[in-house]
Design a protein around this motif. Structure first.
Motif, PDB file in Angstrom:
ATOM      1  N   ARG A  97      23.218  -7.980 -17.301  1.00 51.81           N
ATOM      2  CA  ARG A  97      23.798  -6.652 -17.102  1.00 51.81           C
ATOM      3  C   ARG A  97      22.665  -5.640 -17.167  1.00 51.81           C
ATOM      4  NH1 ARG A  97      27.386  -9.611 -16.020  1.00 51.81           N
ATOM      5  NH2 ARG A  97      29.482  -9.752 -16.959  1.00 51.81           N
ATOM      6  N   GLU A 105      26.579   5.368 -12.278  1.00 50.56           N
ATOM      7  CA  GLU A 105      27.581   4.318 -12.429  1.00 50.56           C
ATOM      8  C   GLU A 105      27.822   3.481 -11.185  1.00 50.56           C
ATOM      9  OE1 GLU A 105      30.713   6.463 -14.360  1.00 50.56           O
ATOM     10  OE2 GLU A 105      29.683   6.338 -16.291  1.00 50.56           O
ATOM     11  N   GLU A 106      27.399   4.001 -10.010  1.00 49.96           N
ATOM     12  CA  GLU A 106      27.534   3.161  -8.807  1.00 49.96           C
ATOM     13  C   GLU A 106      26.528   2.005  -8.850  1.00 49.96           C
ATOM     14  OE1 GLU A 106      27.587   6.373  -8.863  1.00 49.96           O
ATOM     15  OE2 GLU A 106      29.491   6.923  -7.955  1.00 49.96           O
ATOM     16  N   ILE A 107      25.481   2.175  -9.607  1.00 49.40           N
ATOM     17  CA  ILE A 107      24.396   1.174  -9.601  1.00 49.40           C
ATOM     18  C   ILE A 107      24.469   0.226 -10.799  1.00 49.40           C
ATOM     19  CG2 ILE A 107      21.869   0.898  -9.661  1.00 49.40           C
ATOM     20  CD1 ILE A 107      21.690   3.583  -8.183  1.00 49.40           C
ATOM     21  N   CYS A 108      24.769   0.769 -11.955  1.00 51.36           N
ATOM     22  CA  CYS A 108      24.767  -0.058 -13.166  1.00 51.36           C
ATOM     23  C   CYS A 108      25.588   0.603 -14.263  1.00 51.36           C
ATOM     24  CB  CYS A 108      23.329  -0.289 -13.636  1.00 51.36           C
ATOM     25  SG  CYS A 108      22.456   1.246 -13.950  1.00 51.36           S
ATOM     26  N   GLU A 109      25.740  -0.110 -15.352  1.00 51.08           N
ATOM     27  CA  GLU A 109      26.499   0.428 -16.481  1.00 51.08           C
ATOM     28  C   GLU A 109      25.707   1.546 -17.166  1.00 51.08           C
ATOM     29  OE1 GLU A 109      27.466  -2.573 -19.383  1.00 51.08           O
ATOM     30  OE2 GLU A 109      27.968  -4.031 -17.847  1.00 51.08           O
ATOM     31  N   PRO A 110      26.399   2.449 -17.810  1.00 53.10           N
ATOM     32  CA  PRO A 110      25.669   3.398 -18.656  1.00 53.10           C
ATOM     33  C   PRO A 110      25.240   2.688 -19.937  1.00 53.10           C
ATOM     34  CG  PRO A 110      28.026   3.765 -18.860  1.00 53.10           C
ATOM     35  CD  PRO A 110      27.860   2.669 -17.839  1.00 53.10           C
ATOM     36  N   ARG A 115      28.233  -1.968 -26.550  1.00 53.02           N
ATOM     37  CA  ARG A 115      28.541  -2.841 -25.423  1.00 53.02           C
ATOM     38  C   ARG A 115      27.349  -3.766 -25.108  1.00 53.02           C
ATOM     39  NH1 ARG A 115      30.730  -0.625 -19.720  1.00 53.02           N
ATOM     40  NH2 ARG A 115      31.693  -2.554 -19.029  1.00 53.02           N
ATOM     41  N   HIS A 119      27.338  -7.859 -24.954  1.00 54.40           N
ATOM     42  CA  HIS A 119      26.767  -8.653 -23.845  1.00 54.40           C
ATOM     43  C   HIS A 119      25.793  -9.700 -24.405  1.00 54.40           C
ATOM     44  CE1 HIS A 119      28.572  -6.301 -20.725  1.00 54.40           C
ATOM     45  NE2 HIS A 119      27.753  -5.275 -20.762  1.00 54.40           N
ATOM     46  N   LYS A 122      27.380 -12.557 -25.991  1.00 52.73           N
ATOM     47  CA  LYS A 122      27.974 -13.481 -25.019  1.00 52.73           C
ATOM     48  C   LYS A 122      26.920 -14.226 -24.200  1.00 52.73           C
ATOM     49  CE  LYS A 122      32.296 -10.967 -24.537  1.00 52.73           C
ATOM     50  NZ  LYS A 122      33.128 -10.093 -23.690  1.00 52.73           N
ATOM     51  N   ARG A 124      24.452 -12.895 -22.448  1.00 53.41           N
ATOM     52  CA  ARG A 124      23.967 -12.180 -21.266  1.00 53.41           C
ATOM     53  C   ARG A 124      22.666 -11.471 -21.602  1.00 53.41           C
ATOM     54  NH1 ARG A 124      29.847  -9.474 -20.935  1.00 53.41           N
ATOM     55  NH2 ARG A 124      30.945 -11.239 -20.011  1.00 53.41           N
TER      56      ARG A 124
HETATM   57  P1  GTP Z   1      33.229  -8.204 -20.762  1.00 52.63           P
HETATM   58  O1  GTP Z   1      34.025  -6.975 -21.042  1.00 52.63           O
HETATM   59  O2  GTP Z   1      32.568  -8.746 -21.968  1.00 52.63           O
HETATM   60  O3  GTP Z   1      33.917  -9.229 -19.949  1.00 52.63           O
HETATM   61  O4  GTP Z   1      31.944  -7.663 -19.940  1.00 52.63           O
HETATM   62  P2  GTP Z   1      31.736  -7.504 -18.396  1.00 52.63           P
HETATM   63  O5  GTP Z   1      30.471  -6.741 -18.242  1.00 52.63           O
HETATM   64  O6  GTP Z   1      31.775  -8.786 -17.651  1.00 52.63           O
HETATM   65  O7  GTP Z   1      33.016  -6.716 -17.968  1.00 52.63           O
HETATM   66  P3  GTP Z   1      33.231  -5.406 -17.204  1.00 52.63           P
HETATM   67  O8  GTP Z   1      34.586  -5.522 -16.639  1.00 52.63           O
HETATM   68  O9  GTP Z   1      32.904  -4.253 -18.073  1.00 52.63           O
HETATM   69  O10 GTP Z   1      32.145  -5.445 -16.053  1.00 52.63           O
HETATM   70  C1  GTP Z   1      32.267  -6.275 -14.922  1.00 52.63           C
HETATM   71  C2  GTP Z   1      31.092  -6.028 -14.013  1.00 52.63           C
HETATM   72  O11 GTP Z   1      31.046  -4.655 -13.643  1.00 52.63           O
HETATM   73  C3  GTP Z   1      29.752  -6.353 -14.660  1.00 52.63           C
HETATM   74  O12 GTP Z   1      28.888  -6.890 -13.686  1.00 52.63           O
HETATM   75  C4  GTP Z   1      29.225  -5.003 -15.098  1.00 52.63           C
HETATM   76  O13 GTP Z   1      27.820  -4.925 -15.136  1.00 52.63           O
HETATM   77  C5  GTP Z   1      29.806  -4.105 -14.031  1.00 52.63           C
HETATM   78  N1  GTP Z   1      30.035  -2.772 -14.563  1.00 52.63           N
HETATM   79  C6  GTP Z   1      30.697  -2.416 -15.689  1.00 52.63           C
HETATM   80  N2  GTP Z   1      30.657  -1.086 -15.859  1.00 52.63           N
HETATM   81  C7  GTP Z   1      29.943  -0.586 -14.831  1.00 52.63           C
HETATM   82  C8  GTP Z   1      29.552   0.721 -14.425  1.00 52.63           C
HETATM   83  O14 GTP Z   1      29.809   1.719 -15.074  1.00 52.63           O
HETATM   84  N3  GTP Z   1      28.829   0.808 -13.275  1.00 52.63           N
HETATM   85  C9  GTP Z   1      28.486  -0.275 -12.547  1.00 52.63           C
HETATM   86  N4  GTP Z   1      27.762  -0.097 -11.431  1.00 52.63           N
HETATM   87  N5  GTP Z   1      28.846  -1.508 -12.880  1.00 52.63           N
HETATM   88  C10 GTP Z   1      29.547  -1.664 -14.007  1.00 52.63           C
END
Ligand code: GTP
Length: 237
Positions: A97, A105-110, A115, A119, A122, A124
């Motif tokens: 991640r 947020e279009e590119i990656c998580e904040p 959180r 990860h 788990k 990751r």
């Molecule tokens: P768990 O909640 O532990 O299952 O983690 P997860 O990261 O698999 O779940 P989540 O549903 O939060 O994210 C699913 C996918 O979307 C992952 O590849 C994340 O990196 C991505 N993702 C989550 N939040 C964002 C965000 O704000 N922006 C972007 N671009 N991707 C996101």
């Protein structure tokens, strides 16, 4: 708790021979090294610099681009590298991640520390992008900050050299490698393992800093298993 580390790669190290851009063969190598850590149940946070694309200080050198803007450009560069590294890790079958200190947020998580820790728990890999999100801080400082926030046992600065020397080994044949240093030694002007902000942060939190050659296969795993023969370590004692 299992082992958890933060590895910081310089952006420059990702560059191809012309010193610019991203060399996919280097990405592949890094991915295989990180894979061996994950396979050994080590939780891995990563920070990558942006020097292969742009550096804030250099961009601002002529006085046209403000230093703060240059630094923001540098933070964007680290996001480019983080996305590239994410792809290379995923291509190698590693779960990963990317979290950015500046929301895109279009590119990656904040960046959300709790959180990020979930990860890691788990299995990751989490790549922390966009530095600290603030100008005037280096990616070394960002890496140290993230290491402390996620409770890493050490920060490993993966560079192009074997460790820390008493003088520049490229210039002086008699340069000696220093195996162990204190934080005060590390702040010495001739040595400067990282910038003072990063070292002070590590010192205040007793976070060991390990400097090693990223191109030495298997070295990251050896270091985490306690073999510092091909590295230098900075600690309290
Ligand atoms: P768990 O909640 O532990 O299952 O983690 P997860 O990261 O698999 O779940 P989540 O549903 O939060 O994210 C699913 C996918 O979307 C992952 O590849 C994340 O990196 C991505 N993702 C989550 N939040 C964002 C965000 O704000 N922006 C972007 N671009 N991707 C996101």
């Amino acid at each position: 708790m299992g082992k958890r580390v933060l590895v910081k790669f310089s952006g420059e190290a990702l560059a191809s021979e012309n010193g610019y851009g991203i060399d996919t063969s280097i990405l592949k190598f890094i991915a295989s090294e990180i894979k061996s850590l994950v396979e050994n149940e080590i939780e891995v946070g990563l920070v990558v610099g942006g020097g292969n694309i742009i550096r804030g200080v250099s961009a601002a050198k002529e006085g046209i681009i403000k230093r703060s803007s240059g630094d923001y450009m540098g933070m964007l560069a680290t996001v480019i590298n983080a996305v590239a590294l994410q792809e290379a890790l995923e291509y190698n079958g590693i779960k990963v991640r990317v979290q950015s200190a500046i929301k895109m947020e279009e590119i990656c998580e904040p960046f959300i520390v709790r959180r990020a820790i979930r990860h890691l728990e788990k299995g990751r890999v989490v790549i922390f992008a966009a530095g600290t999100g603030n100008p005037f801080f280096t990616t070394d400082t960002a890496a140290t900050l993230r290491a402390i926030e996620i409770g890493a046992q050490m920060i490993i600065k993966a560079t192009k050299v074997d460790g820390v020397y008493d003088k520049d080994p490229n210039k002086f044949a008699d340069a000696k490698k220093l195996d162990r240093l204190t934080y005060e030694d590390a702040m010495n002007d001739n040595i400067r393992v990282m910038d003072d902000t990063a070292i002070a942060l590590a010192k205040d939190n007793s976070l060991p800093i390990v400097v090693c050659n990223m191109f030495e296969k298997g070295n990251l795993l050896n270091i985490i298993n306690g073999d510092f023969s091909k590295a230098s370590i900075v600690t309290n004692s």
